[in-house]
Motif scaffolding. Sequence first.
Motif, PDB file in Angstrom:
ATOM      1  N   LYS A  27      -5.321   7.846  -2.859  1.00  0.00           N
ATOM      2  CA  LYS A  27      -6.096   7.910  -1.795  1.00  0.00           C
ATOM      3  C   LYS A  27      -6.473   6.526  -1.091  1.00  0.00           C
ATOM      4  CE  LYS A  27     -10.766   9.422  -0.280  1.00  0.00           C
ATOM      5  NZ  LYS A  27     -12.001  10.022  -0.544  1.00  0.00           N
ATOM      6  N   GLU A  28      -6.869   5.437  -1.882  1.00  0.00           N
ATOM      7  CA  GLU A  28      -7.073   4.299  -1.661  1.00  0.00           C
ATOM      8  C   GLU A  28      -5.827   3.595  -0.745  1.00  0.00           C
ATOM      9  OE1 GLU A  28      -8.547   2.162  -4.902  1.00  0.00           O
ATOM     10  OE2 GLU A  28     -10.261   3.334  -4.950  1.00  0.00           O
ATOM     11  N   SER A  29      -4.812   3.732  -1.666  1.00  0.00           N
ATOM     12  CA  SER A  29      -3.449   3.156  -0.935  1.00  0.00           C
ATOM     13  C   SER A  29      -3.180   3.861   0.167  1.00  0.00           C
ATOM     14  CB  SER A  29      -2.400   3.289  -1.872  1.00  0.00           C
ATOM     15  OG  SER A  29      -2.432   2.698  -3.111  1.00  0.00           O
ATOM     16  N   TRP A  30      -3.244   5.200   0.515  1.00  0.00           N
ATOM     17  CA  TRP A  30      -3.144   5.835   1.881  1.00  0.00           C
ATOM     18  C   TRP A  30      -3.968   5.388   2.862  1.00  0.00           C
ATOM     19  CZ3 TRP A  30       1.218   7.599   3.944  1.00  0.00           C
ATOM     20  CH2 TRP A  30       0.781   8.324   5.147  1.00  0.00           C
ATOM     21  N   THR A  31      -5.262   5.072   2.738  1.00  0.00           N
ATOM     22  CA  THR A  31      -6.240   4.700   3.510  1.00  0.00           C
ATOM     23  C   THR A  31      -5.931   3.325   4.060  1.00  0.00           C
ATOM     24  OG1 THR A  31      -8.011   6.338   2.487  1.00  0.00           O
ATOM     25  CG2 THR A  31      -8.671   4.249   3.909  1.00  0.00           C
ATOM     26  N   GLN A  32      -5.510   2.682   3.060  1.00  0.00           N
ATOM     27  CA  GLN A  32      -5.196   1.340   3.563  1.00  0.00           C
ATOM     28  C   GLN A  32      -3.910   1.069   4.346  1.00  0.00           C
ATOM     29  OE1 GLN A  32      -3.992  -1.804   0.367  1.00  0.00           O
ATOM     30  NE2 GLN A  32      -5.406  -2.845   1.129  1.00  0.00           N
ATOM     31  N   GLU A  47      -4.676   2.160   7.981  1.00  0.00           N
ATOM     32  CA  GLU A  47      -5.582   1.497   8.589  1.00  0.00           C
ATOM     33  C   GLU A  47      -4.557   0.398   9.178  1.00  0.00           C
ATOM     34  OE1 GLU A  47      -7.958  -2.639   7.286  1.00  0.00           O
ATOM     35  OE2 GLU A  47      -8.434  -0.641   6.098  1.00  0.00           O
ATOM     36  N   ALA A  97       0.771  -1.219   0.007  1.00  0.00           N
ATOM     37  CA  ALA A  97       0.039  -0.134   0.093  1.00  0.00           C
ATOM     38  C   ALA A  97       0.818   1.235   0.198  1.00  0.00           C
ATOM     39  CB  ALA A  97      -0.792   0.140   1.200  1.00  0.00           C
ATOM     40  N   TYR A 128       1.189   3.962  -3.022  1.00  0.00           N
ATOM     41  CA  TYR A 128       1.085   5.605  -2.777  1.00  0.00           C
ATOM     42  C   TYR A 128       2.156   6.306  -3.231  1.00  0.00           C
ATOM     43  CZ  TYR A 128       0.951   9.689   0.056  1.00  0.00           C
ATOM     44  OH  TYR A 128       1.096  10.916   0.401  1.00  0.00           O
ATOM     45  N   ASN A 172      -7.337   8.557  -7.435  1.00  0.00           N
ATOM     46  CA  ASN A 172      -8.096   7.326  -6.535  1.00  0.00           C
ATOM     47  C   ASN A 172      -7.249   6.664  -5.729  1.00  0.00           C
ATOM     48  OD1 ASN A 172     -10.369   9.004  -7.013  1.00  0.00           O
ATOM     49  ND2 ASN A 172     -10.874   7.773  -8.926  1.00  0.00           N
ATOM     50  N   ILE A 173      -6.368   6.066  -6.844  1.00  0.00           N
ATOM     51  CA  ILE A 173      -5.502   4.949  -6.110  1.00  0.00           C
ATOM     52  C   ILE A 173      -4.791   5.437  -5.215  1.00  0.00           C
ATOM     53  CG2 ILE A 173      -3.346   3.320  -6.946  1.00  0.00           C
ATOM     54  CD1 ILE A 173      -4.518   3.549  -9.948  1.00  0.00           C
TER      55      ILE A 173
END
Length: 127
Positions: A84-89, A92, A49, A53, A81-82
Motif C-alpha cells: 500500500k505504501e509503495s503504491w501510494t508513493q 504521488e 516504489a 510494489y 502495508n508495504i
Amino acid sequence: MAKTAYFKIPKTIKHKEARTIINNLVRELNEKGFFSECDIPNLHRMATAYDTYLSCVEVVEREGYTMVNLKGELVKRPEMNILKESWTQYLEIAKEYGLTTKSKGQIKSLQTKDDEVCPMDKLIEER
C-alpha cells in the motif's frame, strides 16, 4: 533543441515491467524536451516504489494476505502495508508526470494554445 538528460535505472530494480515504464517515461519526456537532471531523484524514487510494489504483489500472491505470527494469531502480512505504501508513493509521483487519467486532463488543460478558447470560458460567455 533542449539538451537530452541522461538517466540510468538503478541496478536494484529487478522487475522488467518497472524498468520498461520508467524507460518509456524518460524517452517521452526527452522527446518533448521536458526532462532534466532535476527529474532523476523522482524517477529513481518512482522506479523503486513500483518495483517494491511488484515484489510485494509476488509475495502476497504466493503466500496469501495473512500469516500466523509467533503468538499463533492470524494477522495481515507486513507486505500488505508495504504494498500500500509503495503504491501510494508511486501514484504521488505519477500524478506529477501526468501518468494518471485525472492528471493527464489537468496537464492538458494547462497547455491550451493562445488562440484556443477554454471550454469553461466559452460556456460563461454564452450565459
